[in-house]
Design a protein around this motif. Structure first.
Motif, mmCIF file in Angstrom:
data_model
loop_
_atom_site.group_PDB
_atom_site.id
_atom_site.type_symbol
_atom_site.label_atom_id
_atom_site.label_comp_id
_atom_site.label_asym_id
_atom_site.label_seq_id
_atom_site.Cartn_x
_atom_site.Cartn_y
_atom_site.Cartn_z
ATOM 1 N N CYS A 68 -60.868 -31.773 -43.272
ATOM 2 C CA CYS A 68 -60.565 -33.078 -43.875
ATOM 3 C C CYS A 68 -61.274 -33.314 -45.208
ATOM 4 O O CYS A 68 -60.708 -33.937 -46.115
ATOM 5 N N ILE A 69 -62.503 -32.816 -45.340
ATOM 6 C CA ILE A 69 -63.226 -33.022 -46.598
ATOM 7 C C ILE A 69 -62.474 -32.334 -47.738
ATOM 8 O O ILE A 69 -62.301 -32.899 -48.819
ATOM 9 N N ASN A 70 -62.001 -31.133 -47.473
ATOM 10 C CA ASN A 70 -61.233 -30.418 -48.489
ATOM 11 C C ASN A 70 -59.992 -31.223 -48.896
ATOM 12 O O ASN A 70 -59.670 -31.325 -50.076
ATOM 13 N N SER A 71 -59.319 -31.816 -47.912
ATOM 14 C CA SER A 71 -58.112 -32.621 -48.197
ATOM 15 C C SER A 71 -58.419 -33.798 -49.108
ATOM 16 O O SER A 71 -57.689 -34.050 -50.059
ATOM 17 N N VAL A 72 -59.513 -34.521 -48.816
ATOM 18 C CA VAL A 72 -59.822 -35.687 -49.652
ATOM 19 C C VAL A 72 -60.340 -35.269 -51.023
ATOM 20 O O VAL A 72 -60.135 -35.985 -52.004
ATOM 21 N N CYS A 73 -60.981 -34.093 -51.103
ATOM 22 C CA CYS A 73 -61.422 -33.598 -52.414
ATOM 23 C C CYS A 73 -60.209 -33.250 -53.280
ATOM 24 O O CYS A 73 -60.193 -33.540 -54.474
ATOM 25 N N LYS A 74 -59.200 -32.644 -52.681
ATOM 26 C CA LYS A 74 -57.987 -32.293 -53.427
ATOM 27 C C LYS A 74 -57.282 -33.537 -53.962
ATOM 28 O O LYS A 74 -56.654 -33.501 -54.998
ATOM 29 N N LYS A 75 -57.406 -34.646 -53.248
ATOM 30 C CA LYS A 75 -56.773 -35.898 -53.667
ATOM 31 C C LYS A 75 -57.716 -36.784 -54.482
ATOM 32 O O LYS A 75 -57.301 -37.775 -55.048
ATOM 33 N N GLY A 76 -59.008 -36.441 -54.479
ATOM 34 C CA GLY A 76 -59.977 -37.241 -55.238
ATOM 35 C C GLY A 76 -60.210 -38.616 -54.642
ATOM 36 O O GLY A 76 -60.516 -39.563 -55.359
ATOM 37 N N LYS A 77 -60.116 -38.737 -53.326
ATOM 38 C CA LYS A 77 -60.256 -40.040 -52.656
ATOM 39 C C LYS A 77 -61.724 -40.322 -52.343
ATOM 40 O O LYS A 77 -62.251 -39.957 -51.297
ATOM 41 N N PHE A 78 -62.371 -40.992 -53.290
ATOM 42 C CA PHE A 78 -63.813 -41.214 -53.261
ATOM 43 C C PHE A 78 -64.301 -41.995 -52.033
ATOM 44 O O PHE A 78 -65.220 -41.572 -51.337
ATOM 45 N N GLU A 79 -63.693 -43.148 -51.749
ATOM 46 C CA GLU A 79 -64.148 -43.978 -50.625
ATOM 47 C C GLU A 79 -63.930 -43.253 -49.300
ATOM 48 O O GLU A 79 -64.783 -43.285 -48.415
ATOM 49 N N ILE A 91 -68.333 -27.869 -43.603
ATOM 50 C CA ILE A 91 -67.208 -27.597 -44.506
ATOM 51 C C ILE A 91 -67.069 -26.088 -44.593
ATOM 52 O O ILE A 91 -68.024 -25.391 -44.929
ATOM 53 N N LYS A 92 -65.860 -25.625 -44.268
ATOM 54 C CA LYS A 92 -65.639 -24.175 -44.251
ATOM 55 C C LYS A 92 -65.799 -23.553 -45.636
ATOM 56 O O LYS A 92 -66.328 -22.476 -45.778
ATOM 57 N N ASP A 93 -65.322 -24.237 -46.665
ATOM 58 C CA ASP A 93 -65.378 -23.667 -48.013
ATOM 59 C C ASP A 93 -65.753 -24.742 -49.031
ATOM 60 O O ASP A 93 -64.903 -25.247 -49.761
ATOM 61 N N PRO A 94 -67.053 -25.089 -49.088
ATOM 62 C CA PRO A 94 -67.456 -26.145 -50.019
ATOM 63 C C PRO A 94 -67.201 -25.787 -51.487
ATOM 64 O O PRO A 94 -66.942 -26.665 -52.306
ATOM 65 N N ALA A 95 -67.223 -24.492 -51.826
ATOM 66 C CA ALA A 95 -66.942 -24.094 -53.213
ATOM 67 C C ALA A 95 -65.514 -24.475 -53.590
ATOM 68 O O ALA A 95 -65.241 -24.891 -54.716
ATOM 69 N N ASP A 96 -64.582 -24.366 -52.635
ATOM 70 C CA ASP A 96 -63.197 -24.763 -52.880
ATOM 71 C C ASP A 96 -63.107 -26.277 -53.137
ATOM 72 O O ASP A 96 -62.324 -26.725 -53.972
ATOM 73 N N CYS A 97 -63.921 -27.046 -52.419
ATOM 74 C CA CYS A 97 -63.965 -28.505 -52.644
ATOM 75 C C CYS A 97 -64.417 -28.801 -54.070
ATOM 76 O O CYS A 97 -63.833 -29.642 -54.754
ATOM 77 N N ILE A 98 -65.467 -28.112 -54.514
ATOM 78 C CA ILE A 98 -65.982 -28.301 -55.875
ATOM 79 C C ILE A 98 -64.890 -27.935 -56.887
ATOM 80 O O ILE A 98 -64.661 -28.657 -57.862
ATOM 81 N N GLU A 99 -64.196 -26.825 -56.649
ATOM 82 C CA GLU A 99 -63.106 -26.411 -57.550
ATOM 83 C C GLU A 99 -62.027 -27.482 -57.627
ATOM 84 O O GLU A 99 -61.531 -27.798 -58.707
ATOM 85 N N SER A 100 -61.668 -28.059 -56.471
ATOM 86 C CA SER A 100 -60.651 -29.120 -56.452
ATOM 87 C C SER A 100 -61.089 -30.322 -57.271
ATOM 88 O O SER A 100 -60.316 -30.881 -58.049
ATOM 89 N N ILE A 101 -62.345 -30.717 -57.090
ATOM 90 C CA ILE A 101 -62.871 -31.892 -57.805
ATOM 91 C C ILE A 101 -62.888 -31.640 -59.312
ATOM 92 O O ILE A 101 -62.481 -32.498 -60.102
ATOM 93 N N ILE A 102 -63.341 -30.466 -59.721
ATOM 94 C CA ILE A 102 -63.394 -30.166 -61.158
ATOM 95 C C ILE A 102 -61.981 -30.066 -61.738
ATOM 96 O O ILE A 102 -61.741 -30.506 -62.864
ATOM 97 N N SER A 103 -61.037 -29.554 -60.964
ATOM 98 C CA SER A 103 -59.635 -29.520 -61.419
ATOM 99 C C SER A 103 -59.109 -30.933 -61.655
ATOM 100 O O SER A 103 -58.442 -31.201 -62.661
ATOM 101 N N LEU A 104 -59.402 -31.837 -60.718
ATOM 102 C CA LEU A 104 -58.981 -33.230 -60.889
ATOM 103 C C LEU A 104 -59.636 -33.838 -62.131
ATOM 104 O O LEU A 104 -58.998 -34.546 -62.903
ATOM 105 N N TYR A 105 -60.912 -33.568 -62.291
ATOM 106 C CA TYR A 105 -61.648 -34.072 -63.447
ATOM 107 C C TYR A 105 -60.970 -33.597 -64.729
ATOM 108 O O TYR A 105 -60.730 -34.373 -65.647
ATOM 109 N N LYS A 106 -60.656 -32.304 -64.762
ATOM 110 C CA LYS A 106 -60.011 -31.710 -65.942
ATOM 111 C C LYS A 106 -58.659 -32.383 -66.221
ATOM 112 O O LYS A 106 -58.334 -32.706 -67.358
#
Length: 168
Positions: A68-79, A91-106
């Motif tokens: 679920c954390i990965n899902s919300v990171c991909k959507k950027g749902k902060f709350e 979290i199975k792949d926290p690096a993937d979460c970071i990648e998703s967040i930086i992609s959204l930022y970009k």
């Protein structure tokens, strides 16, 4: 009732099922995804809160097992991210979460006002992940190329602060 047609929010039909004793929290034998997980994947905070209020179960295991954390990171749902992090999930792949967040930022950096809350929310999500998990970001990762590409000193500082190696 093996399959419950569900669009991410509580419906009168679900109230009816619950009143009749149908356990909407249970992950049934058919391998169906719990309805609260579907709401999380859709990024619907209000719906998740409503389900919790109706007694639908959410716990560390559900959040972990359904990524679920990965899902919300991909959507950027902060709350929603903050709410789920209170359960201290793995979290199975926290690096993937970071990648998703930086992609959204970009994606957002050129399209929103510099003081837009979403950019600082993304940074805060990444910071929370770095603070709570051991994250190994490879030198060839999408996170690093996106961080460089979006020309954000804040993102680069966050990666440097968390020992990301830019030498390659």
């Amino acid at each position: 009732a093996d399959k419950v047609n569900f669009r991410g929010k509580w419906t009168p039909f679900m109230t009816f099922l619950k009143e009749k004793g149908f356990n909407l929290s249970e992950n049934n034998q058919s391998g169906a995804i719990p309805i609260i997980v579907k709401s999380i994947r859709l990024g619907k905070l209000e719906s998740v809160k409503e389900m919790l209020a109706k007694g639908i179960e959410l716990n560390k295991e559900i959040i972990t097992n359904y990524n679920c954390i990965n899902s919300v990171c991909k959507k950027g749902k902060f709350e929603l991210f903050n709410m789920l992090m209170e359960y201290k999930p793995e979290i199975k792949d926290p690096a993937d979460c970071i990648e998703s967040i930086i992609s959204l930022y970009k994606e957002k950096i050129g399209r929103v006002k510099p003081n837009d809350k979403c950019l600082s929310n993304y940074l805060q999500m990444a910071e929370t992940l770095f603070d709570n998990y051991k994250i190994d970001i490879k030198s060839n990762s999408r996170a690093i190329s996106n961080a460089v590409y979006c020309r954000s000193i804040e993102v680069l500082e966050l990666l440097v602060k968390n020992s990301i190696d830019f030498s390659d």
